[in-house]
Write an enzyme that holds these catalytic residues in place. Structure first.
Site, PDB file in Angstrom:
ATOM      1  N   CYS A  92     -24.343  55.144 110.533  1.00 30.05           N
ATOM      2  CA  CYS A  92     -24.094  53.816 110.865  1.00 30.05           C
ATOM      3  C   CYS A  92     -22.976  53.372 111.483  1.00 30.05           C
ATOM      4  O   CYS A  92     -22.683  52.072 111.850  1.00 30.05           O
ATOM      5  CB  CYS A  92     -24.466  52.977 109.528  1.00 30.05           C
ATOM      6  N   HIS A 115     -18.789  45.214 107.756  1.00 31.00           N
ATOM      7  CA  HIS A 115     -19.911  46.110 107.866  1.00 31.00           C
ATOM      8  C   HIS A 115     -21.052  45.263 106.875  1.00 31.00           C
ATOM      9  O   HIS A 115     -22.348  45.534 106.974  1.00 31.00           O
ATOM     10  CB  HIS A 115     -19.612  47.521 107.293  1.00 31.00           C
ATOM     11  N   GLU A 165     -15.707  47.235 100.627  1.00 34.90           N
ATOM     12  CA  GLU A 165     -15.401  46.603 101.820  1.00 34.90           C
ATOM     13  C   GLU A 165     -14.420  45.491 101.591  1.00 34.90           C
ATOM     14  O   GLU A 165     -13.168  45.384 102.264  1.00 34.90           O
ATOM     15  CB  GLU A 165     -16.325  46.246 102.888  1.00 34.90           C
ATOM     16  N   LYS A 186     -25.275  41.118 109.115  1.00 35.79           N
ATOM     17  CA  LYS A 186     -26.618  41.762 108.719  1.00 35.79           C
ATOM     18  C   LYS A 186     -27.461  41.010 107.646  1.00 35.79           C
ATOM     19  O   LYS A 186     -28.368  41.180 107.515  1.00 35.79           O
ATOM     20  CB  LYS A 186     -26.101  42.908 107.716  1.00 35.79           C
ATOM     21  N   HIS A 197     -29.866  45.856 108.570  1.00 33.71           N
ATOM     22  CA  HIS A 197     -29.070  46.707 109.056  1.00 33.71           C
ATOM     23  C   HIS A 197     -29.429  47.738 110.074  1.00 33.71           C
ATOM     24  O   HIS A 197     -30.641  48.514 109.722  1.00 33.71           O
ATOM     25  CB  HIS A 197     -28.590  47.588 107.730  1.00 33.71           C
ATOM     26  N   PHE A 240     -22.699  57.004 106.607  1.00 35.66           N
ATOM     27  CA  PHE A 240     -22.852  58.284 105.555  1.00 35.66           C
ATOM     28  C   PHE A 240     -22.003  59.524 106.260  1.00 35.66           C
ATOM     29  O   PHE A 240     -21.858  59.582 107.405  1.00 35.66           O
ATOM     30  CB  PHE A 240     -24.362  58.669 105.473  1.00 35.66           C
TER      31      PHE A 240
END
Length: 403
Positions: free
Chosen positions: A157, A295, A306, A327, A332, A391
């Site tokens: 991502c 994010h 975050e 988002k 996402h 990830f």
């Protein structure tokens, strides 16, 4: 050597909130959600109708997975928006770096089903070039005759952000004068939905899709998958100025880091260092930033993490930041997230406005920053920071500055 300055001179987007920059930005600032229900795993169940043949000949489009369609469409728009003309003299100085986190999974699934039903003769000779991740860059390079670096980055991502950041480095160090860069994803398929569902990463608020993505809301329960692409043209500042290009913003800083912690669970240390690395690369202090495009995936653990990482990176200044998650409206986009969100960050600087974070009905007390809840805000933005995390514990941050 002296670091060369890098600016944004072209933008292109395919997204759940719109196809094309003007439509997408208008709907984003208006707080319009682009999230709808999936209908039978058909990726055309998109909030905005997308016709690949408006950008690519139908014969070619049939030989490509949708993530390539999206990346090419956004790349074509960005290139046209930049006003660049490719010549024999400059072709070797213009490169491409557009990545994807997953790539052609839907075409892989469909081809495997054809193989099981009718054997190997049903496998198209275009199957491999229609699904591998570097084929957005490859096709765009061929389309425009771009003979500079031809790359594709894959970092889950964080793909789009790393593609843009590494492209900026390519220009900074003199290996190109222009880079067309970003990320694309079209991974809404049975396997992808099944995989993320098995990991319990997705929202289960299926009765109300438009409010399912709720970054920093107390009742957030996971992310919503989106599809699309965001591409920008980066250019060396003097090169852009000499040809009278419109400049959206300067890409002043790029930072990256690894959590070295867990395959999927986040840590605050890695994101903190990514943000600080980007600020250091920009030669800026934390208190010079006004806006953060976070994010902000809408996962219970990720949003809290975050928030804490922003506090660690920005210290006392964190409370003065306007932080949002686009988002909440786009879902996402995985490998495409950094592409569209960097584009939104550059537009926020250009237009001096923060898009909202919609669907904050009851803000989580543990997430206590200013998230620009539900309504866009006109504000002074001298510098903005974009975050994306992936990830494997991979992080990327970009600093965009008004010019």
């Amino acid at each position: 050597m002296t670091k060369r300055r890098v600016v944004v001179t072209g933008l292109g987007i395919v997204s759940p909130v719109g196809i094309g920059v003007s439509q997408a930005w208008r709907n984003l600032v208006g707080g319009k959600s682009g999230i709808t229900r999936i209908a039978g795993f058909d990726p055309t169940a998109f909030a905005w109708e997308f016709d690949a043949t408006q950008f690519i000949p139908a014969k070619d489009a049939r030989r490509m997975d949708r993530f390539i369609h999206f990346g090419l469409a956004a790349g074509i728009e960005a290139f046209k928006d930049s006003g660049l003309a490719v010549t024999e003299q400059n072709a070797e100085r213009i490169g491409v770096c557009i990545g994807s986190g997953i790539g052609g999974l839907p075409m892989i699934e469909d081809t495997h089903n054809d193989y099981l039903a009718a054997g190997p003769r049903k496998i198209s000779p275009f199957f491999i070039p229609g699904t591998i991740i570097n084929m957005i860059s490859g096709n765009l390079s061929i389309l425009y005759g771009l003979k500079g670096p031809n790359l594709a980055i894959v970092t889950a991502c964080t793909t789009g952000t790393h593609s843009i950041g590494e492209s900026a480095r390519t220009i900074e160090y003199g290996d190109a004068d222009v880079m067309v860069c970003g990320g694309s994803e079209a991974a809404i398929s049975p396997l992808a939905i099944g995989g993320f569902s098995a990991a319990r990463a997705l929202s289960t608020r299926n009765d109300d899709p438009a409010t399912a993505s709720r970054p920093w809301d107390k009742n957030r329960d996971g992310f919503v998958m989106g599809e699309g692409a965001g591409v920008m043209v980066l250019e060396e500042y003097e090169h852009a100025k000499a040809r009278g290009a419109r400049i959206y913003a300067e890409l002043a800083g790029y930072g990256t880091s690894a959590d070295a912690y867990h395959m999927t669970a986040p840590s605050t240390d890695g994101p903190k260092r990514s943000m600080l690395n980007a600020l250091r690369n920009a030669g800026m202090n934390p208190d010079q930033v006004q806006y953060v495009n976070a994010h902000g995936t809408s996962t219970p653990m990720g949003d809290k993490n975050e928030t804490d990482a922003i506090k660690l990176a920005f210290g006392d200044h964190a409370g003065k930041l306007v932080v949002n998650s686009t988002k909440s409206m786009t879902g996402h986009l995985l490998g495409g997230a950094g592409g569209i969100e960097s584009l939104f960050c550059a537009l926020a600087v250009y237009h001096q406005v923060s898009p909202p974070t919609i669907n904050i009905f009851e803000q989580d007390p543990e997430c206590d920053l200013d998230y620009c809840a539900n309504t866009a805000r006109d504000m002074k933005i001298d510098a903005a920071l974009n975050n994306n995390f992936g990830f494997g514990g991979t992080n990327g941050s970009l600093v965009f500055r008004k010019i």
